[in-house]
Design a protein around this motif. Structure first.
Motif, PDB file in Angstrom:
ATOM      1  N   SER A  17     -19.872 -17.386 -14.520  1.00  0.00           N
ATOM      2  CA  SER A  17     -20.454 -16.746 -15.696  1.00  0.00           C
ATOM      3  C   SER A  17     -21.858 -16.218 -15.424  1.00  0.00           C
ATOM      4  N   LYS A  18     -22.570 -16.811 -14.470  1.00  0.00           N
ATOM      5  CA  LYS A  18     -23.947 -16.413 -14.174  1.00  0.00           C
ATOM      6  C   LYS A  18     -24.044 -15.408 -13.025  1.00  0.00           C
ATOM      7  N   HIS A  19     -22.922 -15.020 -12.472  1.00  0.00           N
ATOM      8  CA  HIS A  19     -22.898 -14.095 -11.327  1.00  0.00           C
ATOM      9  C   HIS A  19     -22.199 -12.809 -11.738  1.00  0.00           C
ATOM     10  N   PRO A  20     -22.870 -11.648 -11.557  1.00  0.00           N
ATOM     11  CA  PRO A  20     -22.201 -10.396 -11.897  1.00  0.00           C
ATOM     12  C   PRO A  20     -21.076 -10.091 -10.904  1.00  0.00           C
ATOM     13  N   GLY A  21     -19.913  -9.789 -11.397  1.00  0.00           N
ATOM     14  CA  GLY A  21     -18.793  -9.481 -10.512  1.00  0.00           C
ATOM     15  C   GLY A  21     -18.251 -10.711  -9.817  1.00  0.00           C
ATOM     16  N   VAL A  22     -17.582 -10.476  -8.704  1.00  0.00           N
ATOM     17  CA  VAL A  22     -16.975 -11.565  -7.937  1.00  0.00           C
ATOM     18  C   VAL A  22     -17.989 -12.096  -6.934  1.00  0.00           C
ATOM     19  N   CYS A  23     -18.131 -13.406  -6.891  1.00  0.00           N
ATOM     20  CA  CYS A  23     -19.029 -14.068  -5.934  1.00  0.00           C
ATOM     21  C   CYS A  23     -18.230 -14.337  -4.663  1.00  0.00           C
ATOM     22  N   ARG A  24     -18.719 -13.817  -3.548  1.00  0.00           N
ATOM     23  CA  ARG A  24     -18.077 -14.045  -2.256  1.00  0.00           C
ATOM     24  C   ARG A  24     -18.913 -15.034  -1.461  1.00  0.00           C
ATOM     25  N   THR A  25     -18.269 -16.101  -1.028  1.00  0.00           N
ATOM     26  CA  THR A  25     -18.954 -17.086  -0.192  1.00  0.00           C
ATOM     27  C   THR A  25     -18.213 -17.183   1.134  1.00  0.00           C
ATOM     28  N   PHE A  26     -18.971 -17.497   2.182  1.00  0.00           N
ATOM     29  CA  PHE A  26     -18.408 -17.482   3.530  1.00  0.00           C
ATOM     30  C   PHE A  26     -18.453 -18.844   4.217  1.00  0.00           C
ATOM     31  N   SER A  27     -18.824 -19.874   3.468  1.00  0.00           N
ATOM     32  CA  SER A  27     -18.830 -21.227   4.018  1.00  0.00           C
ATOM     33  C   SER A  27     -18.736 -22.226   2.861  1.00  0.00           C
ATOM     34  N   PRO A  28     -18.274 -23.428   3.155  1.00  0.00           N
ATOM     35  CA  PRO A  28     -18.253 -24.457   2.117  1.00  0.00           C
ATOM     36  C   PRO A  28     -19.660 -24.744   1.565  1.00  0.00           C
ATOM     37  N   LEU A  29     -20.669 -24.640   2.421  1.00  0.00           N
ATOM     38  CA  LEU A  29     -22.047 -24.872   1.981  1.00  0.00           C
ATOM     39  C   LEU A  29     -22.456 -23.825   0.950  1.00  0.00           C
ATOM     40  N   GLN A  30     -22.148 -22.570   1.228  1.00  0.00           N
ATOM     41  CA  GLN A  30     -22.489 -21.491   0.296  1.00  0.00           C
ATOM     42  C   GLN A  30     -21.733 -21.660  -1.024  1.00  0.00           C
ATOM     43  N   LEU A  31     -20.457 -22.001  -0.964  1.00  0.00           N
ATOM     44  CA  LEU A  31     -19.662 -22.201  -2.178  1.00  0.00           C
ATOM     45  C   LEU A  31     -20.222 -23.354  -3.007  1.00  0.00           C
ATOM     46  N   ALA A  32     -20.550 -24.456  -2.359  1.00  0.00           N
ATOM     47  CA  ALA A  32     -21.097 -25.608  -3.073  1.00  0.00           C
ATOM     48  C   ALA A  32     -22.415 -25.254  -3.758  1.00  0.00           C
ATOM     49  N   TYR A  33     -23.248 -24.453  -3.104  1.00  0.00           N
ATOM     50  CA  TYR A  33     -24.521 -24.074  -3.714  1.00  0.00           C
ATOM     51  C   TYR A  33     -24.301 -23.117  -4.885  1.00  0.00           C
ATOM     52  N   ALA A  34     -23.334 -22.212  -4.782  1.00  0.00           N
ATOM     53  CA  ALA A  34     -23.011 -21.318  -5.901  1.00  0.00           C
ATOM     54  C   ALA A  34     -22.564 -22.137  -7.110  1.00  0.00           C
ATOM     55  N   GLN A  35     -21.752 -23.159  -6.882  1.00  0.00           N
ATOM     56  CA  GLN A  35     -21.303 -24.026  -7.975  1.00  0.00           C
ATOM     57  C   GLN A  35     -22.477 -24.780  -8.586  1.00  0.00           C
ATOM     58  N   GLN A  36     -23.414 -25.192  -7.754  1.00  0.00           N
ATOM     59  CA  GLN A  36     -24.607 -25.892  -8.243  1.00  0.00           C
ATOM     60  C   GLN A  36     -25.457 -24.961  -9.112  1.00  0.00           C
ATOM     61  N   LEU A  37     -25.626 -23.715  -8.679  1.00  0.00           N
ATOM     62  CA  LEU A  37     -26.385 -22.746  -9.472  1.00  0.00           C
ATOM     63  C   LEU A  37     -25.696 -22.491 -10.810  1.00  0.00           C
ATOM     64  N   GLU A  38     -24.390 -22.404 -10.810  1.00  0.00           N
ATOM     65  CA  GLU A  38     -23.626 -22.171 -12.031  1.00  0.00           C
ATOM     66  C   GLU A  38     -23.846 -23.304 -13.044  1.00  0.00           C
TER      67      GLU A  38
END
Length: 124
Positions: A17-38
């Motif tokens: 909801s806080k990211h415009p469009g589709v969020c693309r992540t390229f590692s589990p670390l990046q995905l986990a941080y995106a979830q934390q920001l959300e």
């Protein structure tokens, strides 16, 4: 921080909801941080893989992992780096250049996101 031209790895696509469009992540670390920001109530919006224009040391194909805006309007940058990559000279050069780039663009809150030691040991 990543070179999008040469990336041949797996990409996870997810909407937030806080990211415009589709969020693309390229590692589990990046995905986990995106979830934390959300989940962080103090974060208004975040973007991932933000292109760096006229970035030193590269041909302009590098991106910053996360650029986000807090509820108070302040902006911050986070670069996701695995612990085992921190000692590589090129990683240090790129991180320093990223920090300098964002300082020139008025963003002083710049930091590195590193996986926890427990998760680092689980990957070995």
């Amino acid at each position: 921080m990543r070179n999008d031209k040469n990336h041949a790895g797996r990409c996870t696509k997810q909407t937030f909801s806080k990211h415009p469009g589709v969020c693309r992540t390229f590692s589990p670390l990046q995905l986990a941080y995106a979830q934390q920001l959300e989940e962080d109530l103090g974060i208004k919006e975040f973007r991932s893989n933000v292109p760096l224009q006229d970035f030193p040391l590269t041909d302009g194909s590098y991106t910053t992992d996360f650029l986000y805006t807090r509820s108070d309007g302040d902006m911050a940058v986070r670069e996701c780096v695995y612990r085992k990559k921190l000692s590589l000279p090129r990683t240090g050069q790129l991180l320093d250049a990223s920090r300098d780039y964002w300082l020139r663009h008025g963003i002083t809150d710049w930091a590195i996101v590193i996986e926890t030691e427990d998760s680092a040991n689980a990957e070995e």
